[in-house]
Scaffold this active site. Sequence first.
Site, short mmCIF file in Angstrom:
data_model
loop_
_atom_site.label_atom_id
_atom_site.label_comp_id
_atom_site.label_asym_id
_atom_site.label_seq_id
_atom_site.Cartn_x
_atom_site.Cartn_y
_atom_site.Cartn_z
N HIS A 132 49.71 33.41 -20.32
CA HIS A 132 48.77 32.35 -20.71
C HIS A 132 49.26 30.99 -20.20
CE1 HIS A 132 46.04 34.53 -23.30
NE2 HIS A 132 46.99 34.96 -24.12
N GLU B 21 43.04 36.00 -21.22
CA GLU B 21 43.68 37.25 -21.67
C GLU B 21 43.98 38.15 -20.47
OE1 GLU B 21 45.39 38.74 -25.09
OE2 GLU B 21 44.37 36.85 -24.72
N HIS C 226 53.71 38.08 -22.55
CA HIS C 226 52.27 37.88 -22.75
C HIS C 226 51.95 36.39 -22.79
CE1 HIS C 226 48.29 38.96 -24.56
NE2 HIS C 226 48.40 37.72 -25.06
N GLU C 227 52.66 35.66 -23.63
CA GLU C 227 52.38 34.22 -23.77
C GLU C 227 52.72 33.47 -22.48
OE1 GLU C 227 50.53 33.40 -26.16
OE2 GLU C 227 50.86 35.21 -27.37
ZN LIG Z 1 46.75 36.51 -25.54
#
Ligand SMILES: [Zn+2]
Length: 499
Positions: free
Chosen positions: A293, A319, A289-290
């Site tokens: 980003h 996101e 997830h990170e």
């Molecule tokens: Zn996030």
Amino acid sequence: MHGQLCVKIGHCQHNIYNNSYRLFFMFTNPIILQILDHYKKIWAIEKLKALSSWDLEVYMPENGAYFRGKAMGILGAMQQQLLLDNNFLSLIKNVQTDKLNIYEKAVIRNLNRVIEKNQKIPSKLLEEIEETTNQAQIEWRKARENNNFQQFAPHLKKIVKLLKQKTELIGYKNHPYDVLLDEYEQDLTVAKLDIFFNEIEQPLKNLLDYIKKSDKYIESHPLENLKYDKGKMRKFNSRVLAYLKADTTRLRIDESTHPFTENISVDDVRITTRYTDTNFQNSLTSTIHEYGHALYELQVNRNLTETPLGGGISLGIHESQSRFFENMIGRNKAFLNIFLQDIKALSPEIAKYVEKEGVEGVYKYFNMVKPSFIRVQADEITYHLHIKLRYQIEKDLIQGNIEAEDLPAIWNETMERLLGIKPKSDFEGVLQDVHWSLGAIGYFPTYSIGSFNSGLIKYELEKSIGTLEHLIVQETGIEKIESFLKDKIHKYGSTYTPE
Ligand SMILES: [Zn+2]
């Protein structure tokens, strides 16, 4: 993952390359060049604040908070002075926007957005919000430990009061909550979100009912409770980053309680992950997830660095990138299949399970759907019902329809209506998220917006470069996915509005 505010949006980045090259191609207007020259000072402070904020969550000794807070406050005030500098303001006011190219226009648009807010809100109110939320975070932690919302209620009440003042000062057409939504996602409004949540609620509930009635539905999975070796998990995470072609000369990974991403510059992006005793899925999905980003920030056109365009445009778009990597890649069977050996290495018990059940068992573990109390652990379907709950409450709080002290009852009733389950305590209900104590009201909807955007992105990506299942196992598949995202989204930084 979503525990904290998982990404902090920076507005510009460091550029080690030739400035004249950049200025020649993207920024040519002489007034814009003067504006950008002054802006560099604001940028420099922003980036050091970002580094400090990363340090605060990763390395700072416990008692460092007080003086760090003071130093950050002073830097913030310096930044505001630079932003509201008279010469700077008159340059922005007098530039003839019809003569500017899209990049130059975006510089003015983004600066005006920040300046307007800074001009309308007196620094006294900002300080009061800062002080109140600093205290509220401590009180929220205590209330959570004591499982007693009423301890936190007066602080939330004060935050809501101050934020209401802010919405009145900034002004709005239809709903005061619009002002707060716009801070995290430009142009997002109650009118748009009401349609969005009304349209998704029933289909999501139907889908959930369908799954619950199917023979595939499980209440719990054996892998959830098996312990894993943290050292092996660290190795697994680095192997996943290597598979994703992470450039470790520009990206580093550390540990923190709540995973997050921080952009120090286009050549220095930091992510964190976490390690718990059981449920290894959590550490892996946090890392991926990170990384989503981080990749966004790393792929912004470096010629936009040190300008107000050099970073991701909004939280909803950010996101969408993290959720794309987490859900579309990280929970994909083809992806999990590549890492079966790494999963087996986590512990003898896990190995035993994987040997018996194979990739199907692991795939099921990563994609379980069931109503649960905690948002950050929710699956892809029930997740949005958690967000709808918070959206409804925030909207009503800001409009003055409900009061902070009534929240536990409202929370429990709404959760029962949306998810069919009722929390037994404030701890697993209304006190679970840190956002309100930080004054981050209006933030939650961007999580849902981002997830839905990630679905649209997957659709477009597969239409133009092939299915993910196929790309994931291809030698150059990940490069193709990442350059698609770069070309269509990342390289523009904050040039276009999120919509
Ligand atoms: Zn996030």
